[in-house]
Motif scaffolding. Structure first.
Motif, mmCIF file in Angstrom:
data_model
loop_
_atom_site.group_PDB
_atom_site.id
_atom_site.type_symbol
_atom_site.label_atom_id
_atom_site.label_comp_id
_atom_site.label_asym_id
_atom_site.label_seq_id
_atom_site.Cartn_x
_atom_site.Cartn_y
_atom_site.Cartn_z
ATOM 1 N N ASN A 108 0.810 -1.216 0.000
ATOM 2 C CA ASN A 108 0.000 0.000 0.000
ATOM 3 C C ASN A 108 0.846 1.271 0.000
ATOM 4 N N ASN A 109 1.954 1.292 0.754
ATOM 5 C CA ASN A 109 2.803 2.481 0.759
ATOM 6 C C ASN A 109 3.426 2.730 -0.601
ATOM 7 N N ALA A 110 3.843 1.632 -1.267
ATOM 8 C CA ALA A 110 4.445 1.778 -2.601
ATOM 9 C C ALA A 110 3.439 2.383 -3.567
ATOM 10 N N LEU A 111 2.196 1.905 -3.526
ATOM 11 C CA LEU A 111 1.163 2.424 -4.422
ATOM 12 C C LEU A 111 0.772 3.850 -4.064
ATOM 13 N N ASN A 112 0.518 4.065 -2.781
ATOM 14 C CA ASN A 112 -0.042 5.350 -2.366
ATOM 15 C C ASN A 112 0.968 6.480 -2.490
ATOM 16 N N HIS A 113 2.145 6.291 -1.885
ATOM 17 C CA HIS A 113 3.120 7.375 -1.852
ATOM 18 C C HIS A 113 4.078 7.362 -3.041
ATOM 19 N N GLY A 114 4.225 6.211 -3.675
ATOM 20 C CA GLY A 114 5.151 6.133 -4.795
ATOM 21 C C GLY A 114 4.528 6.377 -6.148
ATOM 22 N N VAL A 115 3.222 6.082 -6.298
ATOM 23 C CA VAL A 115 2.579 6.185 -7.616
ATOM 24 C C VAL A 115 1.391 7.139 -7.579
ATOM 25 N N GLU A 134 -6.506 4.342 -2.908
ATOM 26 C CA GLU A 134 -5.923 3.377 -1.974
ATOM 27 C C GLU A 134 -6.345 3.640 -0.538
ATOM 28 N N THR A 135 -6.625 4.900 -0.204
ATOM 29 C CA THR A 135 -6.872 5.260 1.195
ATOM 30 C C THR A 135 -8.320 5.073 1.631
ATOM 31 N N ASN A 136 -9.212 4.762 0.712
ATOM 32 C CA ASN A 136 -10.632 4.596 1.039
ATOM 33 C C ASN A 136 -10.819 3.513 2.114
#
Length: 616
Positions: free
Chosen positions: A186-193, A214-216
């Protein structure tokens, strides 16, 4: 492959997470003061563009460079990022994620190239000018060469996303996002992309749907609610607490084991995710910045004027759809109500994170403990939850210890115990070499908290003995058995050097400043001497910090990369006279005997090591 993706994801999120506070500050200013904000203000809204164009990318670039090569790398990362910012004229978060680490990497290589070639007295001059020249070169290269490439890449991604949105395909992103969350990406998707894409969209339209993908918290809420309604055993009892932690606290990891109890439930959270995204698209929902952690409170704080109802509608619909799809799956599988299944699923989550299972406390604490610090990337979320859990356990037992949570970079100097995730151990030990470190695999579910409470209870019950009068400085032997540490876990070479120096300082051989002299010596020239041995020691100016000749020996069975080779034995040296030469002579003998050198890499016999290095 999965572990490589995880490492890459942690590196990407590691550039963003320490700066989340700045992103939230920018998000609040945007939500409040832009013309369409809650309280429009023409003067204060002037802060928005400089922050998103310059401040935030430079912070990311600095952090990326620092992760590679310390403060000096951060400086070069920030300078290189400015080149790509000016060359683009639009938010360059992707560019910052490239140029920041690149700046740190280049200056690291340049420093190694000039090591031991700088005349005495010219160190500061050469270091400053190499940084300046490399920084100017990187900034120009970013402006001329890298910037256009990143802009083109941004345009391609933007075009693909816009086409997907126009074709109504954005909801299918949940097919990737929801399973990836269960795999701890999740961190890779949320903060990286998604984060960088969202920030660029905000600069164009004032809000972005990417911050909601992602944060929903809706899918997790619907799943846990279904367990509460349709389960009948211990799983039902655990669901309400998990809902509070997930929905109000924003820690989504809490519901992952409930999915893994029955893999069919992945379709439920995917369905809920798709329904939520469809609703967000249909109603034009969006946020002004990343809500971190993914709590409903954080979502509402980042919601611009006019989007509150669309955001809430998407969250509630995603929760409802997940609940409906989960219900028959949970009711049909009776065996899932067994408590053991939940525990097994929790362990499976840990393995998916690339972790081992927490077993027992492995620390050596004595004396009065006054301050315990939980540390993670941002100092919030999971570490805050862990700190709260331990604080409550200590309070119940009447143990008065200060327990706080901080970002790794902000660990206070008076921290006696630092608790952090094992994947962050190197950074934590570099930030707080003076503290005792407890490495865990899960901030939420770990037996270590109870074991730590039990340990502190024992310390409280035992009246400490009067400390034995310490030896005078002139009585200290060159090598003490307590300064031989075997079986240490591998860390970065600078951390290993600091560990060796800290032992010298704690034993009275040197002052704390000598540790910096040892690090400087390593930066000037590698102290690896071959055959698995390194002998870190201070630069010439560091002799003023030596109180008595002393040596420390640390064994790292898995090895430490010293650039010139893998060191398994790190011998810290503080020498003012000839007292240490006998040990160095023994060290030379060890190097000549391949069999002995090989055995020293893994031996657990401290007496053998001591005799080997102190024999006449």
């Amino acid at each position: 492959m999965h572990m490589n993706i995880q490492r890459f994801g942690r590196f990407l999120s590691g550039m963003v997470m320490p700066n989340i506070g700045a992103f939230i500050a920018w998000g609040l200013i945007t939500a409040l003061f832009i013309p369409t904000g809650w309280i429009p203000n023409e003067n204060l809204s002037k802060l928005v563009e400089p922050m998103i164009i310059y401040l935030l990318p430079v912070l990311i670039g600095f952090t990326g460079g620092k992760m590679v090569a310390g403060i000096r790398g951060g400086l070069l990362g920030a300078v290189a990022t400015m080149g790509i910012i000016v060359g683009a004229g639009v938010p360059m978060f992707l560019g910052a994620m490239i140029m920041g680490p690149l700046g740190g990497f280049v200056i690291q290589k340049v420093d190694r190239m000039f090591a031991e070639k700088i005349p005495a007295g010219f160190e500061m001059l050469v270091n400053n000018f190499t940084a300046g020249i490399v920084g100017a070169g990187l900034a120009i290269a970013a402006y001329i060469g890298v910037g256009p490439v990143v802009i083109t890449l941004n345009l391609i991604i933007k075009g693909l996303v816009e086409k997907a949105a126009l074709a109504g395909l954005l909801p299918i992103a949940s097919l990737v996002i929801e399973p990836a969350k269960i795999l701890f990406l999740n961190n890779a998707l949320n903060h990286g992309v998604l984060g960088p894409m969202g920030i660029q969209q905000v600069s164009e339209s004032g809000k972005s749907i990417f911050f909601l993908l992602e944060t929903n918290p809706g899918p997790g809420l619907g799943l846990l609610l279904a367990y509460y309604v349709f389960s009948k055993s211990m799983v039902k009892q655990s669901a309400p607490g998990a809902m509070i932690i997930h929905f109000l606290g924003g820690i989504h990891e809490i519901y992952f084991p409930y999915v893994l109890m029955n893999p069919l439930l992945i379709f439920a959270v995917i369905a809920g995710g798709c329904a939520g995204v469809f609703t967000f698209v249909l109603l034009g929902a969006g946020l002004v910045a990343t809500p971190s952690p993914g709590s409903i409170f954080a979502l509402l704080a980042m919601t611009p004027k006019g989007s509150v109802l669309p955001v809430l509608a998407g969250v509630l619909i995603s929760a409802a759809v997940t609940f409906i799809v989960s219900a028959p799956i949970i009711k049909r599988r009776k065996f899932l109500e067994d408590e053991e299944k939940l525990e097994t699923a929790k362990e499976q989550v840990k393995r998916l994170k690339g972790q081992k299972i927490d077993t027992e406390l492995n620390i050596n604490l004595d004396g009065e403990i006054k301050k315990i610090v939980f540390a993670c990337d941002a100092g919030m979320g999971s570490s805050a939850m862990g700190a709260s859990t331990l604080r409550n356990k200590l309070k119940k037992q009447g143990i008065h210890v200060e327990v706080v949570n901080e970002a790794i970079e902000n660990i206070p100097t008076d921290a006696q115990v630092v608790i952090t995730h094992e994947n962050l151990s190197t950074r934590a030990k570099l930030a707080a070499p003076q503290a005792e470190h407890i490495l865990i695999k899960d901030f939420i579910e770990t037996p270590v908290y109870d074991q730590l409470v039990e340990h502190l209870e024992k310390l409280k019950a035992v009246k400490p003995e009067k400390p034995r009068e310490s030896l005078r400085i002139d009585e200290l032997p060159v090598l003490q058995k307590k300064n031989i540490r075997l079986g240490e876990k591998s860390v970065g070479k600078i951390e290993a050097i600091k560990m060796a120096g800290q032992l010298l300082a704690e034993s009275g051989y040197v002052t704390e400043d000598y540790i910096d002299a040892m690090v400087q010596r390593e930066n000037d020239l590698s102290t690896y001497i071959g055959n698995g041995i390194a002998i870190p020691h201070g630069v010439a100016s560091g002799k003023m910090q030596i109180r008595k000749t002393g040596i420390t020996i640390l064994q790292f069975p898995e090895g430490i990369d010293f650039g010139e080779g893998m060191a398994h034995l790190v011998v810290g040296i503080a020498g003012v006279g000839n007292e240490h030469l006998a040990i160095l002579s023994n060290l030379a003998s060890v190097m000549e005997d391949d069999e002995i050198a090989e055995g020293l890499k893994t031996t657990t016999d401290l007496e053998y090591v001591y005799k080997l290095f102190t024999k006449k």
